[in-house]
Write a protein that holds these residues in place. Structure first.
Motif, mmCIF file in Angstrom:
data_model
loop_
_atom_site.group_PDB
_atom_site.id
_atom_site.type_symbol
_atom_site.label_atom_id
_atom_site.label_comp_id
_atom_site.label_asym_id
_atom_site.label_seq_id
_atom_site.Cartn_x
_atom_site.Cartn_y
_atom_site.Cartn_z
ATOM 1 N N VAL A 70 0.862 -1.180 0.000
ATOM 2 C CA VAL A 70 0.000 0.000 0.000
ATOM 3 C C VAL A 70 0.905 1.238 0.000
ATOM 4 C CG1 VAL A 70 -1.696 1.290 1.354
ATOM 5 C CG2 VAL A 70 -1.861 -1.199 1.195
ATOM 6 N N ASP A 71 1.922 1.186 0.826
ATOM 7 C CA ASP A 71 2.976 2.196 0.863
ATOM 8 C C ASP A 71 4.251 1.465 1.273
ATOM 9 O OD1 ASP A 71 3.077 2.024 3.750
ATOM 10 O OD2 ASP A 71 1.396 3.415 3.844
ATOM 11 N N THR A 72 5.278 2.164 1.616
ATOM 12 C CA THR A 72 6.560 1.517 1.884
ATOM 13 C C THR A 72 6.545 0.614 3.109
ATOM 14 O OG1 THR A 72 7.337 3.444 3.111
ATOM 15 C CG2 THR A 72 7.902 3.321 0.764
ATOM 16 N N GLN A 73 5.559 0.769 3.996
ATOM 17 C CA GLN A 73 5.546 -0.034 5.219
ATOM 18 C C GLN A 73 4.234 -0.777 5.460
ATOM 19 O OE1 GLN A 73 6.754 2.478 8.476
ATOM 20 N NE2 GLN A 73 8.867 2.426 7.815
ATOM 21 N N THR A 74 3.302 -0.740 4.518
ATOM 22 C CA THR A 74 1.987 -1.339 4.712
ATOM 23 C C THR A 74 1.651 -2.303 3.589
ATOM 24 O OG1 THR A 74 1.268 0.716 5.770
ATOM 25 C CG2 THR A 74 -0.456 -0.834 5.131
ATOM 26 N N VAL A 75 1.181 -3.491 3.950
ATOM 27 C CA VAL A 75 0.686 -4.457 2.970
ATOM 28 C C VAL A 75 -0.830 -4.564 3.115
ATOM 29 C CG1 VAL A 75 2.817 -5.803 2.908
ATOM 30 C CG2 VAL A 75 1.006 -6.432 4.487
ATOM 31 N N MET A 76 -1.459 -5.037 2.057
ATOM 32 C CA MET A 76 -2.911 -5.192 2.055
ATOM 33 C C MET A 76 -3.270 -6.669 2.079
ATOM 34 S SD MET A 76 -5.947 -3.816 1.966
ATOM 35 C CE MET A 76 -5.893 -2.147 1.362
ATOM 36 N N LEU A 77 -4.092 -7.044 3.047
ATOM 37 C CA LEU A 77 -4.650 -8.393 3.085
ATOM 38 C C LEU A 77 -5.708 -8.450 1.998
ATOM 39 C CD1 LEU A 77 -4.830 -11.133 4.607
ATOM 40 C CD2 LEU A 77 -6.624 -10.089 5.976
ATOM 41 N N ASP A 78 -5.489 -9.278 1.023
ATOM 42 C CA ASP A 78 -6.381 -9.342 -0.136
ATOM 43 C C ASP A 78 -7.545 -10.291 0.102
ATOM 44 O OD1 ASP A 78 -7.149 -8.796 -2.849
ATOM 45 O OD2 ASP A 78 -6.312 -10.743 -3.391
ATOM 46 N N GLY A 79 -7.302 -11.382 0.805
ATOM 47 C CA GLY A 79 -8.374 -12.338 1.038
ATOM 48 C C GLY A 79 -8.040 -13.303 2.154
ATOM 49 N N LEU A 80 -9.063 -13.678 2.878
ATOM 50 C CA LEU A 80 -8.964 -14.691 3.929
ATOM 51 C C LEU A 80 -10.263 -15.475 3.871
ATOM 52 C CD1 LEU A 80 -7.631 -15.984 6.407
ATOM 53 C CD2 LEU A 80 -8.592 -14.142 7.786
ATOM 54 N N PHE A 81 -10.166 -16.725 3.419
ATOM 55 C CA PHE A 81 -11.358 -17.548 3.223
ATOM 56 C C PHE A 81 -11.151 -18.919 3.840
ATOM 57 C CE2 PHE A 81 -11.523 -14.298 0.058
ATOM 58 C CZ PHE A 81 -12.868 -13.941 0.026
#
Length: 149
Positions: A70-81
């Motif tokens: 998302v930025d230099t220090q943040t990731v995005m959880l795309d899916g949890l199923f």
């Protein structure tokens, strides 16, 4: 880690889990493209799955991160199923913990998710804080963030 050969099983699980929320079912069935699992997370090695060895490798759940930060220090959880019959047995928590460990090991300091209303309580229990609501094609999503370090 999920591989290309896992895509059919992952896609079937994605569909079952998505349709398990009765309030979402009618809309999702009217918009079938929302029930298609994109293979991008598999292709970039950003997806991990849980399998049951005693049932011939049946996929029980999966977690995926978006390929880029998302930025230099943040990731995005795309899916949890998780298979609907296994909800509330700790599998989602274990998959999320694995994704957080992997994200932190890659240098991320936080993780964000766009959570649907059904998952708010789960993400709150797992340490995510609300950042606000965002309109989506399917309704309102709740942007949430969890610190990893």
């Amino acid at each position: 880690m999920a591989g290309p050969a896992d895509h059919p099983g992952l896609a079937a699980l994605y569909r079952r889990a998505s349709l398990a929320n009765e309030r979402d079912r009618e809309f999702l069935l009217s918009e079938p493209d929302l029930l298609q699992l994109d293979s991008l997370a598999i292709d970039c090695a950003c997806m991990w799955l849980a399998e049951a060895a005693e049932t011939g490798g049946r996929i029980l759940g999966f977690v995926s991160l978006e390929p880029g930060p998302v930025d230099t220090q943040t990731v995005m959880l795309d899916g949890l199923f998780v298979e609907p019959d296994l909800w509330r047995h700790g599998l989602g928590r274990a998959l999320l913990a694995h994704a957080c460990e992997r994200a932190h090991a890659s240098g991320a300091r936080s993780m964000e998710v766009l959570a649907n209303t059904h998952a708010l309580a789960f993400y709150r229990r797992e340490g995510f804080e609300s950042l606000g609501e965002e309109p989506q094609r399917f309704g309102v999503a709740h942007r949430m963030r969890r610190q990893l370090a």
